[in-house]
Enzyme design. Structure first.
Site, PDB file in Angstrom:
ATOM      1  N   GLY A 166      11.835  40.044  54.032  1.00 26.31           N
ATOM      2  CA  GLY A 166      10.944  39.142  54.418  1.00 26.31           C
ATOM      3  C   GLY A 166      11.263  37.628  53.161  1.00 26.31           C
ATOM      4  N   GLU A 167      11.741  36.578  54.178  1.00 32.33           N
ATOM      5  CA  GLU A 167      10.221  35.191  53.391  1.00 32.33           C
ATOM      6  C   GLU A 167      11.460  34.519  52.285  1.00 32.33           C
ATOM      7  OE1 GLU A 167       7.603  37.009  49.876  1.00 32.33           O
ATOM      8  OE2 GLU A 167       6.809  37.159  52.336  1.00 32.33           O
ATOM      9  N   GLY A 168      12.721  34.854  52.514  1.00 32.45           N
ATOM     10  CA  GLY A 168      14.001  35.007  51.027  1.00 32.45           C
ATOM     11  C   GLY A 168      14.107  35.336  49.800  1.00 32.45           C
TER      12      GLY A 168
END
Length: 377
Positions: free
Chosen positions: A322-324
Site C-alpha cells: 500500500g501507501e502509494g
C-alpha cells in the site's frame, strides 16, 4: 442544512477530450514504430493526450504522491496485523524516508505529501502541514457506530477537494493517490460490497500486512456487520461514507472527484483508493475516465471495484504494502508512454507514394473513365 451537493459533480466533470484523442490516434498511425507494437503504452499515450488536450502529449514533469492518513476503530477487533491506532507510526516512517514509498519517491524524484484526516495521536506530534486538515481523532467503529457525524463527513470531503485544488493550482500534472491507515481495508471492503451488492466473504482480503485465518474471519464478520448498516444509506454517497467509510476515505473521494473537475489525472494505488473511486463513480459516472489503476494488489475488493469501473491494472507484481508504492511502480510506465508518444519520429513519406498521389486523377465528371463511358452511351 449542508450546502454540499454531490450531484453537482455530474455536471462539473467532463470526459477527456475525445477529439484530441482521435488526433492522437491519427498521429500514432504515422509514427515510425508500427501501431500496436508498443501494447498498452499506445493507449496510455492517447489517454494522456486527451487528458491534457494536447497533441503531441506533454511529458509528465511534476507528478506527486498524495497519501491520506487515518486510524479506524474497527481495528480494535483484531482485523489488522497492525495494532489499532498505530497509523501514525507509518506516517512518521514515510516522513523520515524509511518506507518503500519513500525510497521509490527519492529514486524517481517525486515529492510525497501526507494528509492527516483521522490519526489517533496528538496533532502536535506531527508537522503542521500534515495535520492542518484533520477532522477527528480516529474514525468510528463501523460495525456498531457511524464512522463520522454528518458535519465531519462534509468537512472531510471538503478537505479532499481543497487538497485537489491545491495540487492542480501548484502545477502538479499527475497524482499517485494512496493511503496510510490501520483498518482502512476493512472500511474499503464494506464500501465495495455495498456498492457491488455482494457478500462480505467475497471482498474480505488479507490486508497490506497479511493476517492469519482467525483474523480474516474476524475481518469478514466486521465487514458483514458494517454492511448491514451500509445498505440502508446506499442512495446517499456522503451518508454512506459517514456511516461506514471514515475521514480518510471520505477525503480521498472528494479529492478524486475534484481532481476530475480540474482535469488532473490520478493513478489509483490499492484497495482503499479503488473503493473511494467506486464511490466517486456513483456520484459522477464520467469521473473514472480521469483515473488509472496502478496495479493488482491481490485484494478481492480491489478487483471487484476495478472491474465495476472497467479499469485494468497496469501491473500485477503482487505488491500489497500500500501507501502509494504500487502507484509509484506504475509511474515510469505512464511517463514512458508520454515520452514515446511525443518523441518518436513520424515515418518519412516514400517518394513513390508521393508520385502515385500526384498521378492520381481527381474525381469528377471530367475524368477519362467517365468521358469514355459517356461516349459509349
Amino acid at each position: 442544512m449542508s450546502s454540499l451537493n454531490l450531484d453537482d459533480f455530474t455536471d462539473l466533470i467532463e470526459r477527456p477530450d475525445g477529439g484530441v484523442r482521435r488526433d492522437a490516434e491519427v498521429r500514432r498511425e504515422r509514427l515510425a514504430v508500427p501501431p500496436g507494437s508498443l501494447g498498452r503504452l499506445d493507449d496510455l499515450g492517447e489517454w494522456l493526450a486527451a487528458a491534457q488536450a494536447a497533441v503531441p502529449v506533454r511529458p509528465i514533469e511534476r507528478p506527486r504522491v498524495v497519501l491520506f492518513a487515518g486510524d479506524h476503530k474497527i481495528a480494535e477487533l483484531g482485523v489488522s496485523a497492525r495494532a489499532a491506532g498505530s497509523a501514525v507510526e507509518l506516517v512518521r516512517e514515510v516522513l523520515e524516508g524509511g518506507r518503500p514509498v519513500s525510497v521509490l519517491a527519492r529514486r524517481l524524484g517525486v515529492p510525497v505529501r501526507v494528509v492527516d484526516m483521522a490519526l489517533d495521536c496528538d496533532p502536535a506530534s506531527l508537522p503542521e502541514d500534515v495535520v492542518r486538515h484533520r477532522v477527528r481523532r480516529g474514525s468510528g467503529r463501523i460495525d456498531v457506530e457511524d464512522a463520522l457525524s454528518p458535519e465531519e463527513a462534509e468537512a472531510a470531503f471538503r478537505a479532499g477537494t481543497a487538497v485537489a485544488d491545491e495540487e492542480a493550482d501548484s502545477g502538479t500534472d499527475l497524482v499517485v493517490l494512496g493511503d496510510l491507515s490501520v483498518g482502512g481495508t476493512t472500511a474499503a471492503g464494506v464500501l465495495v460490497a455495498a456498492l457491488c451488492g455482494t457478500d462480505a466473504s467475497v471482498v474480505t482480503g488479507r490486508g497490506g500486512l497479511a493476517i492469519d485465518d482467525l483474523a480474516w474471519m474476524r475481518k469478514c464478520a466486521a465487514i458483514r456487520d458494517a454492511l448491514r448498516r451500509a445498505r440502508p444509506v446506499l442512495g446517499d454517497q456522503l451518508q454512506l461514507l459517514a456511516t461506514v467509510g471514515g475521514a480518510d476515505l471520505t477525503a480521498m473521494t472528494g479529492f478524486l472527484l475534484q481532481a476530475a473537475v480540474r482535469k488532473l489525472p490520478v493513478v489509483l494505488d490499492g484497495v482503499v483508493a479503488s473503493a473511494c473511486a467506486l464511490v466517486g463513480q456513483r456520484v459522477a459516472f464520467r469521473a473514472p475516465d480521469w483515473w488509472l489503476a496502478a496495479h493488482d494488489s491481490g485484494e478481492p475488493a480491489q478487483a471487484k471495484a476495478l472491474d465495476r469501473m472497467a479499469l485494468e491494472p497496469l501491473l500485477a507484481h503482487g505488491v500489497t504494502v500500500g501507501e502509494g508504492t504500487g502507484g509509484l511502480l506504475a509511474l515510469p510506465l505512464v511517463q514512458a508512454a508520454a515520452a514515446l508518444a511525443a518523441e518518436l519520429p513520424e515515418r518519412p513519406e516514400r517518394a513513390e507514394d508521393a508520385e502515385d498521389a500526384e498521378r492520381q486523377p481527381e474525381a469528377g465528371p471530367g475524368t477519362e473513365p467517365e468521358q469514355e463511358a459517356a461516349q459509349e452511351r
